[in-house]
Design a protein around this motif. Structure first.
Motif, mmCIF file in Angstrom:
data_model
loop_
_atom_site.group_PDB
_atom_site.id
_atom_site.type_symbol
_atom_site.label_atom_id
_atom_site.label_comp_id
_atom_site.label_asym_id
_atom_site.label_seq_id
_atom_site.Cartn_x
_atom_site.Cartn_y
_atom_site.Cartn_z
ATOM 1 N N LEU A 67 0.649 -1.293 -0.049
ATOM 2 C CA LEU A 67 -0.024 0.080 -0.086
ATOM 3 C C LEU A 67 1.056 1.242 -0.126
ATOM 4 O O LEU A 67 0.594 2.281 -0.673
ATOM 5 C CB LEU A 67 -0.985 -0.035 1.240
ATOM 6 C CG LEU A 67 -2.219 0.762 1.135
ATOM 7 C CD1 LEU A 67 -2.862 0.626 0.059
ATOM 8 C CD2 LEU A 67 -2.900 0.611 2.415
ATOM 9 N N THR A 115 -8.253 3.344 -3.077
ATOM 10 C CA THR A 115 -9.117 2.743 -2.374
ATOM 11 C C THR A 115 -9.411 1.315 -1.997
ATOM 12 O O THR A 115 -9.766 0.848 -1.107
ATOM 13 C CB THR A 115 -10.321 3.619 -2.558
ATOM 14 O OG1 THR A 115 -10.753 3.437 -4.048
ATOM 15 C CG2 THR A 115 -10.369 5.157 -2.626
ATOM 16 N N ALA A 127 -6.708 -0.292 -0.306
ATOM 17 C CA ALA A 127 -6.582 0.029 1.065
ATOM 18 C C ALA A 127 -7.880 -0.696 1.814
ATOM 19 O O ALA A 127 -7.749 -1.324 2.840
ATOM 20 C CB ALA A 127 -6.895 1.458 1.342
ATOM 21 N N THR A 154 -6.703 -4.320 2.510
ATOM 22 C CA THR A 154 -5.713 -4.453 3.630
ATOM 23 C C THR A 154 -6.489 -4.309 4.991
ATOM 24 O O THR A 154 -6.131 -4.860 6.143
ATOM 25 C CB THR A 154 -4.657 -3.458 3.540
ATOM 26 O OG1 THR A 154 -5.164 -2.025 3.970
ATOM 27 C CG2 THR A 154 -3.935 -3.501 2.323
ATOM 28 N N ILE A 155 -7.691 -3.594 4.978
ATOM 29 C CA ILE A 155 -8.336 -3.286 6.506
ATOM 30 C C ILE A 155 -9.461 -4.286 6.653
ATOM 31 O O ILE A 155 -10.047 -4.313 7.550
ATOM 32 C CB ILE A 155 -8.562 -1.724 6.637
ATOM 33 C CG1 ILE A 155 -10.031 -1.443 5.748
ATOM 34 C CG2 ILE A 155 -7.408 -1.033 6.545
ATOM 35 C CD1 ILE A 155 -10.347 0.078 5.906
#
Lengths: 383, 336
Positions: free
Chosen positions: A335, A350, A353, A356-357
């Motif tokens: 990222l 976006t 991200a 990854t979360i």
């Protein structure tokens, strides 16, 4: 809590509104990211995510049909078709030069010279008319401004998983996180039991040392360990940056919190349970494996969640001990790279991200109870 | 995919290996020093001896891990900070002298002090407010859960989230970053927030405050609930209003917890590196110690001496809190 009736209602209202504001501030950033990641990338680039549900105005370019498409109707040569093609939308204006792309309103007739006219309707259908036959092999260029309905798509996710290396990094992150979460638990549990329930000289000193090590900054460990790893790699002729290396590193860094959390919990278990087991002739080893370990499940779960979140979200240890090469990047590292190379491509950022979360968020919402319990037990350390 | 099987294989080997170590070492101890036997005196002596050795068997792997990954590096870092970039030649204190004269270090130090002043205070303050307010409303638990959520998000992920908020487009173009959209909506000019020196530090701090508020809220909420009812009831009888009750009765009783939250976030602030790396990489005067250290560790092949010296500075800043923590833990243990 028991406010007098006179002050209660306005104060309660203020409370509700303030909390609402706090919740909005704390959730909208993430919501914005998630909504944006699902939007069509052309729409994302020209309008804010808060307008995602309203239609957006976009400038498109098209060409009409050319001479082979013409038909003759009552002595007039006509070419018809639709500039929007299959996409839905509503044309508000059009033009025939790039200088004046909105010269005519939808439905109006544009004069192209030599008696030829062009009409573009709201639905994108056009009609090109001329008293003389069209001869050009290329159609007329038309600029249209169209109101497009909101479009949501999973294309951004498909793209980052396929061509931006996010899929690969996801596997890497999992590879790092799973062993780095499980291996420390058993080691720490035995140590915690010894520190909680066994009498030996130096115990208080060891506990103090663990509390002290809780807050040692990671930065202190990086350079010496990097040198150590390089040295070991040289001596044995193996690569310095391996998964085994990072698993052990996370085990070491997570050890103080693991021992601290588990010791606090085990020390709080009722003494009678242990005493009666001892009287029955159980050895320390049996007491630990058959009684303490099962009873400590909540603390073990708390630590496992902490460690998993910390390892999954870690960037520093991964870069230093696993490296920044393409094939070994974990999600956080990937990222950061994308932020550098794809700074303006928000559809990629976006979606990446959010991938990854999403795992930590799932863990968070399903196991929040244990997380809170662990926080309360181990509030000396903070991440 | 294959490496996932490797990872799972390691988990199995690791767990079996650990369990095997504990089991076998324990078994060896029991065989060498049997606690049962025809001679009761000898058996008793054996039990005592085994009880002296067994704790260390249980502790050995943990102590080994702590020693290699935390204790040895701390000593080695201090030692390396007195050496040159390769770590070979002793240079005395010259790395520290260089540091004092280095504008990058001064900038980082100044910014770190700003972070230390603002982030713990803001996160604890917001956390306290959220804890106090959510306890009074029926949907408080949902609100808490949502405010707590950013805690699960990585610093890098949060950086992307907030970089999107600070996104900047030239004036006249539609702003897709919500901050600039609001500014232009109110008639202002859009700004490239992250490039405005001094103030950009605060835009970065917002991210950490956003992440840490939930942590402060959870701990402080538990502390507020632990306050004895009688003290609050007495104040109500005396006619105190809710605001007085909060500041005069409740706050003084949770100072200890506030201090714990404050110091915990302080330590985190000293270590924060991902946010600065991802948002600005120290450009536009936003450098902090942890990122500076990372920089020197790899810059031009890496300068281990200077990197270690910066790490030592971070460590020195942490030591007061470390001492305070140890004292508190000792006091707690004696209390039990």
């Amino acid at each position: 809590m028991e406010a007098t009736p006179a002050t209660k209602s306005p104060l309660t209202l203020v409370t509700h509104l303030t909390v609402l504001l706090l919740v909005a501030l704390w959730t909208l950033p993430t919501a914005g990211l998630f909504i944006s990641s699902l939007r069509d990338k052309d729409q994302l680039a020209v309008s804010g995510w808060w307008t995602a549900l309203s239609s957006s105005s976009q400038s498109l370019q098209g060409r009409t049909g050319a001479a082979p498409d013409q038909k003759e109707e009552n002595g007039v040569y006509v070419i018809t078709g639709n500039l929007l093609g299959d996409t839905a939308g509503r044309v508000s204006a059009f033009g025939t030069t790039s200088r004046e792309p909105e010269a005519y309103e939808a439905g109006a007739a544009a004069d192209l010279g030599d008696g030829a006219t062009l009409t573009v309707g709201e639905d994108g259908a056009y009609r090109l008319e001329s008293p003389v036959p069209f001869e050009s092999k290329r159609g007329q260029r038309v600029f249209v401004t169209a109101e497009q309905p909101p479009r949501f798509t999973l294309d951004n996710y498909r793209e980052v998983l396929r061509s931006e290396g996010i899929g690969r990094s996801f596997v890497n992150s999992l590879t790092v996180a799973v062993p780095a979460t499980i291996i420390p638990i058993l080691i720490a549990a035995f140590a915690a039991y010894a520190l909680a329930w066994m009498e030996f000289p130096g115990r208080a000193l060891l506990i103090a040392a663990v509390v002290g090590l809780l807050v040692v900054p990671l930065q202190m460990s990086l350079i010496p360990l990097l040198r150590l790893y390089n040295g070991v790699a040289e001596v044995f002729g193996v690569p310095a940056k391996t998964y085994l290396g990072i698993w052990l590193a996370h085990t070491g860094f997570g050890m103080p919190l693991a021992i601290y959390l588990l010791r606090n919990y085990m020390a709080g278990l009722p003494r009678e349970v242990l005493e009666s087991a001892r009287v029955d002739g159980a050895s320390d080893f049996e007491i630990f494996t058959k009684i303490i370990l099962p009873l400590s499940f909540p603390a073990l779960a708390s630590f496992a969640i902490f460690q998993f979140l910390w390892v999954w979200n870690d960037l520093l240890v991964a870069i230093v001990f696993l490296g920044a090469q393409d094939e070994s990047l974990v999600l956080t590292g990937r990222l950061v790279n994308l932020l550098g190379s794809r700074g303006g491509n928000w559809e990629i950022l976006t979606a990446s991200a959010f991938i990854t979360i999403v795992v930590p968020l799932l863990v968070f919402f399903t196991l929040q109870r244990y997380l809170v319990r662990g926080l309360l037990a181990g509030s000396v350390k903070g991440g | 995919m294959q490496q996932l099987f490797w990872a799972l294989g390691t988990v199995v080997i690791g767990v079996v290996g650990c369990a095997g170590y504990f089991y076998v070492s324990n078994l060896v101890l029991d065989t060498l020093l049997p606690g049962r036997g025809p001679d009761p005196v000898r058996a008793g002596r054996n039990i005592n001896r085994a009880n002296l050795i067994r704790p260390w068997l249980f502790l050995a792997p943990a102590i080994l891990a702590l020693g290699i990954y935390l204790v040895y590096p701390v000593i080695e870092s201090v030692w390396l900070s007195l050496h040159d970039r390769s770590g070979q030649n002793f240079v005395g204190l010259s790395n520290y002298v260089w540091m004092l004269n280095d504008p990058g270090f001064r900038e980082s130090m100044f910014n770190n002090m700003l972070w230390l002043l603002v982030v713990p205070a803001a996160a604890t303050g917001f956390g306290l407010a959220a804890a106090a307010l959510t306890d009074r409303i029926w949907w408080g638990n949902i609100a808490k859960s949502l405010i707590f959520m950013p805690m699960a998000i990585s610093f890098v992920g949060a950086s992307v989230i907030w970089k999107f908020i600070y996104d900047y487009r030239a004036p006249g173009e539609p702003q897709i970053g919500i901050l600039n959209a609001l500014v232009t909506w109110f008639g202002g000019d859009p700004q490239a927030w992250l490039t405005i020196p001094f103030w950009n530090n605060f835009f970065l701090m917002v991210i950490l405050v956003w992440i840490q508020t939930g942590f402060a809220m959870v701990i402080l909420s538990a502390a507020l609930r632990g306050i004895p009812e009688e003290t609050v009831e007495a104040a109500v009888l005396d006619g105190a209003n809710p605001i007085q009750i909060f500041f005069r009765i409740k706050m003084p009783q949770i100072w200890g917890t506030i201090a714990v939250v404050w110091t915990t976030i302080t330590i985190l602030v000293l270590k924060v590196f991902d946010i600065v790396l991802a948002m600005t990489n120290g450009q536009w005067r936003t450098q902090v110690l942890a990122n500076l250290m990372f920089d020197w560790m790899f810059r031009g092949g890496g300068d281990f001496g200077r990197g270690a010296a910066i790490a030592v500075v971070i460590m020195v800043l942490v030591i007061p809190i470390m001492v305070w923590n140890i004292r508190r833990a000792n006091a707690e243990m004696k209390g039990h």
